[in-house]
Scaffold this active site. Structure first.
Site, PDB file in Angstrom:
ATOM      1  N   SER A  16       0.866  -1.180   0.000  1.00 51.03           N
ATOM      2  CA  SER A  16       0.000   0.000   0.000  1.00 51.03           C
ATOM      3  C   SER A  16       0.900   1.226   0.000  1.00 51.03           C
ATOM      4  CB  SER A  16      -0.937  -0.007   1.218  1.00 51.03           C
ATOM      5  OG  SER A  16      -0.219  -0.206   2.412  1.00 51.03           O
ATOM      6  N   GLU A  18       1.335   5.520   0.633  1.00 41.24           N
ATOM      7  CA  GLU A  18       0.797   6.704   1.310  1.00 41.24           C
ATOM      8  C   GLU A  18       1.262   7.986   0.623  1.00 41.24           C
ATOM      9  OE1 GLU A  18       0.829   6.634   5.627  1.00 41.24           O
ATOM     10  OE2 GLU A  18       1.477   8.723   5.635  1.00 41.24           O
ATOM     11  N   THR A  49      -2.874  11.350   3.578  1.00 44.14           N
ATOM     12  CA  THR A  49      -2.845  11.879   4.941  1.00 44.14           C
ATOM     13  C   THR A  49      -3.783  13.077   5.092  1.00 44.14           C
ATOM     14  OG1 THR A  49      -1.006  13.357   4.508  1.00 44.14           O
ATOM     15  CG2 THR A  49      -0.459  11.150   5.307  1.00 44.14           C
ATOM     16  N   ARG A 108      -5.749   9.403  15.903  1.00 42.19           N
ATOM     17  CA  ARG A 108      -6.148  10.461  16.832  1.00 42.19           C
ATOM     18  C   ARG A 108      -5.715  11.816  16.313  1.00 42.19           C
ATOM     19  NH1 ARG A 108      -3.002  11.540  22.196  1.00 42.19           N
ATOM     20  NH2 ARG A 108      -1.752  12.560  20.584  1.00 42.19           N
ATOM     21  N   GLY A 109      -4.502  11.894  15.779  1.00 39.69           N
ATOM     22  CA  GLY A 109      -3.931  13.188  15.401  1.00 39.69           C
ATOM     23  C   GLY A 109      -3.063  13.718  16.526  1.00 39.69           C
ATOM     24  N   ASP A 110      -2.210  14.670  16.184  1.00 41.68           N
ATOM     25  CA  ASP A 110      -1.287  15.201  17.194  1.00 41.68           C
ATOM     26  C   ASP A 110      -1.968  16.274  18.025  1.00 41.68           C
ATOM     27  OD1 ASP A 110       1.078  13.663  16.910  1.00 41.68           O
ATOM     28  OD2 ASP A 110       1.345  14.604  14.938  1.00 41.68           O
ATOM     29  N   ASN A 158      -3.182  -0.286  24.179  1.00 41.06           N
ATOM     30  CA  ASN A 158      -3.968   0.641  23.349  1.00 41.06           C
ATOM     31  C   ASN A 158      -4.151   0.086  21.941  1.00 41.06           C
ATOM     32  OD1 ASN A 158      -5.241   3.159  22.568  1.00 41.06           O
ATOM     33  ND2 ASN A 158      -3.305   3.630  21.524  1.00 41.06           N
ATOM     34  N   LYS A 162      -7.660  -0.977  19.928  1.00 37.76           N
ATOM     35  CA  LYS A 162      -8.058  -0.490  18.595  1.00 37.76           C
ATOM     36  C   LYS A 162      -8.435  -1.662  17.688  1.00 37.76           C
ATOM     37  CE  LYS A 162      -4.336   2.364  18.021  1.00 37.76           C
ATOM     38  NZ  LYS A 162      -3.506   3.465  17.457  1.00 37.76           N
ATOM     39  N   PHE A 213      12.025  14.314  11.460  1.00 40.22           N
ATOM     40  CA  PHE A 213      10.790  13.551  11.737  1.00 40.22           C
ATOM     41  C   PHE A 213      11.039  12.528  12.847  1.00 40.22           C
ATOM     42  CE2 PHE A 213       9.004  13.733   7.097  1.00 40.22           C
ATOM     43  CZ  PHE A 213       8.498  14.998   7.350  1.00 40.22           C
ATOM     44  N   HIS A 263       3.726  -1.179   3.773  1.00 40.74           N
ATOM     45  CA  HIS A 263       3.136   0.138   3.527  1.00 40.74           C
ATOM     46  C   HIS A 263       4.302   1.088   3.247  1.00 40.74           C
ATOM     47  CE1 HIS A 263       0.053   3.297   3.965  1.00 40.74           C
ATOM     48  NE2 HIS A 263       0.951   3.994   4.645  1.00 40.74           N
TER      49      HIS A 263
HETATM   50  P1  FAD Z   1      -3.943   6.747  19.793  1.00 41.15           P
HETATM   51  O1  FAD Z   1      -3.962   5.333  19.403  1.00 41.15           O
HETATM   52  O2  FAD Z   1      -5.177   7.347  20.336  1.00 41.15           O
HETATM   53  O3  FAD Z   1      -2.754   6.907  20.871  1.00 41.15           O
HETATM   54  C1  FAD Z   1      -2.219   8.182  21.201  1.00 41.15           C
HETATM   55  C2  FAD Z   1      -1.446   8.125  22.509  1.00 41.15           C
HETATM   56  O4  FAD Z   1      -2.357   8.105  23.602  1.00 41.15           O
HETATM   57  C3  FAD Z   1      -0.576   6.889  22.692  1.00 41.15           C
HETATM   58  O5  FAD Z   1       0.556   7.285  23.422  1.00 41.15           O
HETATM   59  C4  FAD Z   1      -1.445   5.961  23.507  1.00 41.15           C
HETATM   60  O6  FAD Z   1      -0.676   5.022  24.218  1.00 41.15           O
HETATM   61  C5  FAD Z   1      -2.140   6.955  24.410  1.00 41.15           C
HETATM   62  N1  FAD Z   1      -3.491   6.579  24.866  1.00 41.15           N
HETATM   63  C6  FAD Z   1      -4.459   5.934  24.183  1.00 41.15           C
HETATM   64  N2  FAD Z   1      -5.577   5.857  24.914  1.00 41.15           N
HETATM   65  C7  FAD Z   1      -5.321   6.473  26.079  1.00 41.15           C
HETATM   66  C8  FAD Z   1      -6.082   6.751  27.252  1.00 41.15           C
HETATM   67  N3  FAD Z   1      -7.344   6.367  27.374  1.00 41.15           N
HETATM   68  N4  FAD Z   1      -5.500   7.435  28.252  1.00 41.15           N
HETATM   69  C9  FAD Z   1      -4.213   7.859  28.159  1.00 41.15           C
HETATM   70  N5  FAD Z   1      -3.444   7.637  27.073  1.00 41.15           N
HETATM   71  C10 FAD Z   1      -3.987   6.954  26.062  1.00 41.15           C
HETATM   72  N6  FAD Z   1      -1.363  12.361  11.934  1.00 41.15           N
HETATM   73  C11 FAD Z   1      -2.139  13.249  11.262  1.00 41.15           C
HETATM   74  O7  FAD Z   1      -2.428  14.333  11.772  1.00 41.15           O
HETATM   75  N7  FAD Z   1      -2.601  12.967   9.995  1.00 41.15           N
HETATM   76  C12 FAD Z   1      -2.327  11.797   9.380  1.00 41.15           C
HETATM   77  O8  FAD Z   1      -2.757  11.574   8.238  1.00 41.15           O
HETATM   78  C13 FAD Z   1      -1.527  10.822  10.061  1.00 41.15           C
HETATM   79  N8  FAD Z   1      -1.243   9.622   9.502  1.00 41.15           N
HETATM   80  C14 FAD Z   1      -0.518   8.694  10.214  1.00 41.15           C
HETATM   81  C15 FAD Z   1      -0.292   7.428   9.651  1.00 41.15           C
HETATM   82  C16 FAD Z   1       0.416   6.460  10.340  1.00 41.15           C
HETATM   83  C17 FAD Z   1       0.603   5.095   9.707  1.00 41.15           C
HETATM   84  C18 FAD Z   1       0.966   6.770  11.621  1.00 41.15           C
HETATM   85  C19 FAD Z   1       1.795   5.753  12.354  1.00 41.15           C
HETATM   86  C20 FAD Z   1       0.741   8.010  12.182  1.00 41.15           C
HETATM   87  C21 FAD Z   1      -0.010   8.986  11.507  1.00 41.15           C
HETATM   88  N9  FAD Z   1      -0.276  10.246  12.069  1.00 41.15           N
HETATM   89  C22 FAD Z   1      -1.056  11.155  11.368  1.00 41.15           C
HETATM   90  C23 FAD Z   1       0.266  10.626  13.388  1.00 41.15           C
HETATM   91  C24 FAD Z   1      -0.703  10.368  14.562  1.00 41.15           C
HETATM   92  O9  FAD Z   1      -1.859  11.171  14.437  1.00 41.15           O
HETATM   93  C25 FAD Z   1       0.046  10.679  15.846  1.00 41.15           C
HETATM   94  O10 FAD Z   1       1.085   9.771  16.049  1.00 41.15           O
HETATM   95  C26 FAD Z   1      -0.817  10.832  17.084  1.00 41.15           C
HETATM   96  O11 FAD Z   1      -0.042  11.479  18.089  1.00 41.15           O
HETATM   97  C27 FAD Z   1      -1.318   9.516  17.663  1.00 41.15           C
HETATM   98  O12 FAD Z   1      -2.279   8.955  16.876  1.00 41.15           O
HETATM   99  P2  FAD Z   1      -2.848   7.459  17.166  1.00 41.15           P
HETATM  100  O13 FAD Z   1      -3.921   7.218  16.215  1.00 41.15           O
HETATM  101  O14 FAD Z   1      -1.737   6.508  17.257  1.00 41.15           O
HETATM  102  O15 FAD Z   1      -3.464   7.710  18.649  1.00 41.15           O
END
Ligand code: FAD
Length: 289
Positions: A16, A18, A49, A108-110, A158, A162, A213, A263
């Site tokens: 895949s 990106e 993205t 989730r996003g940053d 976590n 998911k 990065f 990927h």
């Molecule tokens: P989550 O899975 O929600 O985890 C985030 C953090 O919170 C982790 O440290 C987890 O351990 C912790 N956590 C989870 N649940 C809880 C809870 N209940 N209490 C306390 N802590 C908790 N970003 C963008 O903005 N746009 C994009 O298109 C994008 N694409 C990406 C693609 C890939 C393949 C990857 C690996 C990352 C991408 N990101 C993107 C970055 C991503 O949004 C960030 O890394 C973000 O900080 C975490 O997203 P996540 O989905 O992993 O979050």
């Protein structure tokens, strides 16, 4: 030995790709050239993205729809939940479904600021999407642990949540230390995570940018890699070749370790990704031996 290894691989590798929304007409042209070059490799999906600011949201939307319409290949928008209300997310999900989009990368996003505790995590977005429709959902995974995670174990739990909420695969953050990925994959299996942990491969031609990065995302850049790029600051052609060689070694080791899904973070460029796919035996149908 190398050739033999590769010949053995023919046929059972899934890839895949990106991309990110381009910000200038020139970058736009580069993106579409790359999409059209890479579509011949019949990827499982191409993903786009999604930026933090809402301007980029519409562009992700448009590019995904165009990829889907122009190539017939599954196009997966990335979707983040941190900057949207639940209603907005449901609306976006329905709109994608109505437009024939079945794949979503759910994130989730940053955080806009480190102090602000998020209202939603990615797991909540996976649940919301599954409530709307039966999307094929990919989520993010972190072999070297997400920077905000309380511990490696908490981060793994976590990921398990998911997957339990309905994700069909995890795509990893990029990495350069293959062992860290392999150890992580073992830990996922031990934790009962039963989906593919798809390695996210970043072929590096701009080492400076990649190091930046890496620093931001808690990814280790091994010492040998610094050495490889040393002295090439003004030599993009050689950097490109070195990058190809490093990424090629990586995918070769990974495939030997049984990885079947890859990927690629293309950064909207086709060359390195195309070469890596070619050596993995992923080729346009017409020229497959
Ligand atoms: P989550 O899975 O929600 O985890 C985030 C953090 O919170 C982790 O440290 C987890 O351990 C912790 N956590 C989870 N649940 C809880 C809870 N209940 N209490 C306390 N802590 C908790 N970003 C963008 O903005 N746009 C994009 O298109 C994008 N694409 C990406 C693609 C890939 C393949 C990857 C690996 C990352 C991408 N990101 C993107 C970055 C991503 O949004 C960030 O890394 C973000 O900080 C975490 O997203 P996540 O989905 O992993 O979050």
């Amino acid at each position: 030995a190398l050739n033999q290894n590769i010949a053995d691989l023919d046929g059972d590798i899934n890839v895949s790709f990106e991309f990110f929304p381009p910000s200038t007409p020139t970058m736009e042209e580069t993106l579409w050239n790359s999409v059209h070059r890479l579509k011949a490799l019949k990827p499982k999906f191409m993903s786009v993205t999604y930026g933090a600011n809402s301007g980029e949201r519409d562009r992700t939307h448009d590019i995904v729809k165009s990829i889907h319409d122009q190539t017939g290949i599954a196009a997966a928008p990335h979707l983040t939940c941190i900057d949207a209300t639940e209603d907005e997310l449901r609306h976006i999900a329905r709109d994608y479904w109505q437009n024939g989009i079945r794949d979503i990368v759910a994130l989730r996003g940053d955080l806009p600021s480190p102090e602000k505790k998020p209202d939603m995590y990615a797991v909540d977005l996976v649940r919301l999407l599954k409530e709307e429709h039966d999307f094929d959902i990919s989520v993010a995974a972190y072999p070297e642990v997400h920077p905000e995670a309380k511990s490696a174990q908490a981060d793994l739990i976590n990921l398990k949540r998911k997957v339990d909420a309905g994700a069909s695969r995890a795509i990893t953050q990029f990495f350069f230390d293959v062992e860290s990925y392999l150890r992580f994959r073992d830990r996922c299996v031990a934790a009962g995570i039963d989906v593919e942990i798809v390695p996210g491969i970043l072929p590096v031609s701009n080492f400076k940018q990649a190091s930046r990065f890496a620093k931001m995302t808690n990814v280790r850049v091994p010492q040998w890699m610094h050495k490889q790029y040393q002295g090439l600051e003004d030599d993009p052609v050689t950097r490109q070749m070195v990058g190809a060689s490093i990424a090629l070694d990586m995918v070769r080791v990974l495939s030997r370790e049984g990885v079947k899904d890859f990927h690629f973070y293309t950064l909207n460029r086709a060359e390195l990704t195309y070469a890596l796919c070619h050596t993995l035996g992923v080729r346009p149908l017409a020229v497959t031996p």
